[in-house]
Enzyme design. Sequence first.
Site, short mmCIF file in Angstrom:
data_model
loop_
_atom_site.label_atom_id
_atom_site.label_comp_id
_atom_site.label_asym_id
_atom_site.label_seq_id
_atom_site.Cartn_x
_atom_site.Cartn_y
_atom_site.Cartn_z
N LYS A 42 0.69 -1.14 -0.16
CA LYS A 42 0.09 -0.17 0.02
C LYS A 42 0.86 1.25 0.07
CE LYS A 42 -3.36 -2.43 3.04
NZ LYS A 42 -3.71 -2.56 4.67
N ARG A 91 -13.03 -7.45 12.73
CA ARG A 91 -14.07 -6.63 12.78
C ARG A 91 -15.54 -7.28 12.23
NH1 ARG A 91 -10.82 -1.92 9.79
NH2 ARG A 91 -10.82 -3.95 8.58
O1 PNS Z 1 -2.93 -3.11 8.58
P1 PNS Z 1 -2.72 -4.19 7.67
O2 PNS Z 1 -2.41 -3.42 6.38
O3 PNS Z 1 -3.81 -5.25 7.30
O4 PNS Z 1 -1.31 -4.97 7.91
C1 PNS Z 1 -0.84 -6.15 7.11
C2 PNS Z 1 0.44 -6.54 7.51
C3 PNS Z 1 1.36 -5.62 7.72
C4 PNS Z 1 0.36 -7.16 9.09
C5 PNS Z 1 0.92 -7.85 6.47
O5 PNS Z 1 0.77 -7.07 5.21
C6 PNS Z 1 2.24 -8.49 7.09
O6 PNS Z 1 2.40 -8.92 7.72
N1 PNS Z 1 3.44 -7.90 6.19
C7 PNS Z 1 4.82 -8.48 6.10
C8 PNS Z 1 5.16 -9.24 5.16
C9 PNS Z 1 4.68 -10.67 5.53
O7 PNS Z 1 5.09 -11.16 6.48
N2 PNS Z 1 3.83 -11.00 4.50
C10 PNS Z 1 3.35 -12.33 4.49
C11 PNS Z 1 2.25 -12.41 5.39
S1 PNS Z 1 0.99 -13.16 4.51
#
Ligand code: PNS
Length: 163
Positions: A42, A91
Amino acid sequence: MTRIAIYPGSFDPITHGHVDLIHRSLQFVDRLIVAVATNSSKTPMFTLEERLEMMGEVLQDEPRADVRSFGGLLADYARQSGASMVVRGLRAVSDFEYEFHMALINRQLHCVLENVFMVPAVHLNYLSSSLVREVARLGGDVSAFVPAAVLRAFNAKLKKSEM
Ligand code: PNS
C-alpha cells in the site's frame, strides 16, 4: 516466562480501534510489540516516521507497548523478537478470509507462532484507517475516530496539501 506478542499492521494512521485492541492485548501479554510494516504494497498517506511518531505519542503511557517498524516477513520478525503470538483485529466476516490465510502462512513459516484474533469494542467495530483517511481527505471531522496526536497530524498534512 515473558509473554511477548506482536501486533503488526500499516497503522496509516493508528485509530481508536487499534488503541482498543492494544489495551485488550496488554491484559494477557507482558509485552506487546506494535509493529509497523515497512514493505507494505500500500502507498501510505503518512510516512513511516510520521506513523511511528504518532504511535509513540499515543502509547506513551503504556510502558509494555513498544512501537517498532519491521521489514521483510512478519514470521522472521517474530522469531527475531522472541514473540510467540501475533495479535490481529477481526471486525467483520469480511476480514476473516484474509486474516485466516495470513495466519496459516505465518504458521507455515514459523510453526510455534500462535495467532490471536481480537474483537474491538462494538462502537469501534466499523472503524478502519482507510475510511478515516477518506473522511479526512474529504474535509470530514475524524475527531471521534482517532487520538489527538493523529488529529493534529491530519490537520497539518491536509493544510500542507492545500498550499
Ligand atoms: O494493517 P494491514 O495493512 O492489514 O497489515 C498487514 C500486515 C502488515 C500485517 C501484513 O501485510 C504483513 O504481515 N506484512 C509483512 C510481510 C509478510 O510477512 N507477508 C506475508 C504475510 S501473509
